[in-house]
Design an enzyme around this catalytic site. Structure first.
Site, PDB file in Angstrom:
ATOM      1  CG  ASP A  50      -6.556  58.153  47.813  1.00  0.00           C
ATOM      2  OD1 ASP A  50      -6.866  58.628  48.919  1.00  0.00           O
ATOM      3  OD2 ASP A  50      -5.941  57.078  47.680  1.00  0.00           O
ATOM      4  CG  HIS A 201      -9.953  57.417  43.608  1.00  0.00           C
ATOM      5  ND1 HIS A 201     -10.444  56.175  43.956  1.00  0.00           N
ATOM      6  CD2 HIS A 201      -8.601  57.316  43.642  1.00  0.00           C
ATOM      7  CE1 HIS A 201      -9.427  55.345  44.182  1.00  0.00           C
ATOM      8  NE2 HIS A 201      -8.311  56.021  44.008  1.00  0.00           N
TER       9      HIS A 201
END
Length: 260
Positions: A50, A201
């Site tokens: 992300d 992430h």
């Protein structure tokens, strides 16, 4: 860093999209508006990232490619930088050409459950437009920031033809140390999961530099196949696939799409 033209919605203006046709992959689209938290195909693990695009995108792409694996990247339009910056455009195109999956994390990483119907549409549509300009795809999957969604978010996602991709394992790479991430993997793998849809992430240094090399090797040594979200769900990745956009030098906005 502000995205050029963000407040006036001209970020990325000066692009034209050259269409040559849609994807002919003989797979169904995911159900729009449906929230998914688990892969349906056994022995599949989908590692997802992300908050990018970020400067580790190129490195992560190579890491997965060299391991004969695929990753899914959920991009924002203006979070850690403007999606239309020259570096981000090049890295997105590079990862897409390598076969990794491009998906939406919405424009500005806002909590969609606090927004109006119109603002939710805007947060989703601007990333779809960016990806259609940069690599010629409209994603079939969206991940709401923070994993937060409600019935209104589901309604908008359904209208936009996108499934809501959450996860069944959060690495917590955004919160805890590398060793603690490894311990979390130890704990989940001790349960002998059939499949996993994992949240990471790309914007935290230890994820590409320390965590991924070890995690990928371990998962593959256990016999798991590292695939994209669409592969683990048995669906198309994109609602449509066209030629990528190109900067339109005749536009008065030419150049806006390459400023961070």
């Amino acid at each position: 860093m502000p995205c050029a033209g963000d407040s006036s919605k001209t970020c990325g203006a000066g692009w034209r999209v050259v269409v040559y046709g849609a994807t002919n992959v003989n797979l169904p689209l995911p159900e729009g508006g449906r929230a998914i938290t688990k892969c349906v195909n056994p022995n599949h693990i989908a590692l997802t990232f992300d908050d990018g695009p970020y400067h580790y995108l190129h490195q992560l792409s190579d890491m997965f490619t060299n391991a004969h694996a695929k990753a899914t990247f959920f991009f924002n339009g203006n979070n850690y930088g403007c999606i239309y910056s020259s570096e981000n455009v090049a890295n997105i195109q590079y990862a897409y050409a390598a076969g990794h999956e491009m998906a939406s994390h919405t424009w500005a990483h806002l909590d969609l459950t606090t927004l109006t119907y119109e603002r939710i549409h805007e947060e989703m549509s601007r990333v779809e437009l960016a990806l259609s300009r940069i690599v010629g795809v409209v994603p079939a999957y969206v991940r709401p920031p923070f994993g937060n969604y409600n019935s209104l978010v589901q309604q908008v996602a359904r209208e936009r033809g996108q499934a809501i991709a959450i996860w069944d394992f959060d690495s917590l790479d955004w919160k805890v140390s590398t060793d603690e991430v490894f311990q979390r993997y130890d704990d989940i793998l001790a349960t002998d999961p059939d499949s996993l849809l994992i949240l990471h992430h790309e914007t935290y240094d230890h994820t590409p530099l320390e965590i991924m090399p070890t995690v990928m090797q371990r998962l593959q040594s256990l016999g798991y196949e590292l695939v994209t979200v669409s592969e683990c769900m048995g669906t198309k990745a994109y609602q449509s696939v066209t030629a990528s956009g190109v900067p339109d030098v005749s536009s008065p906005h030419f150049g806006f799409g390459f400023r961070g």
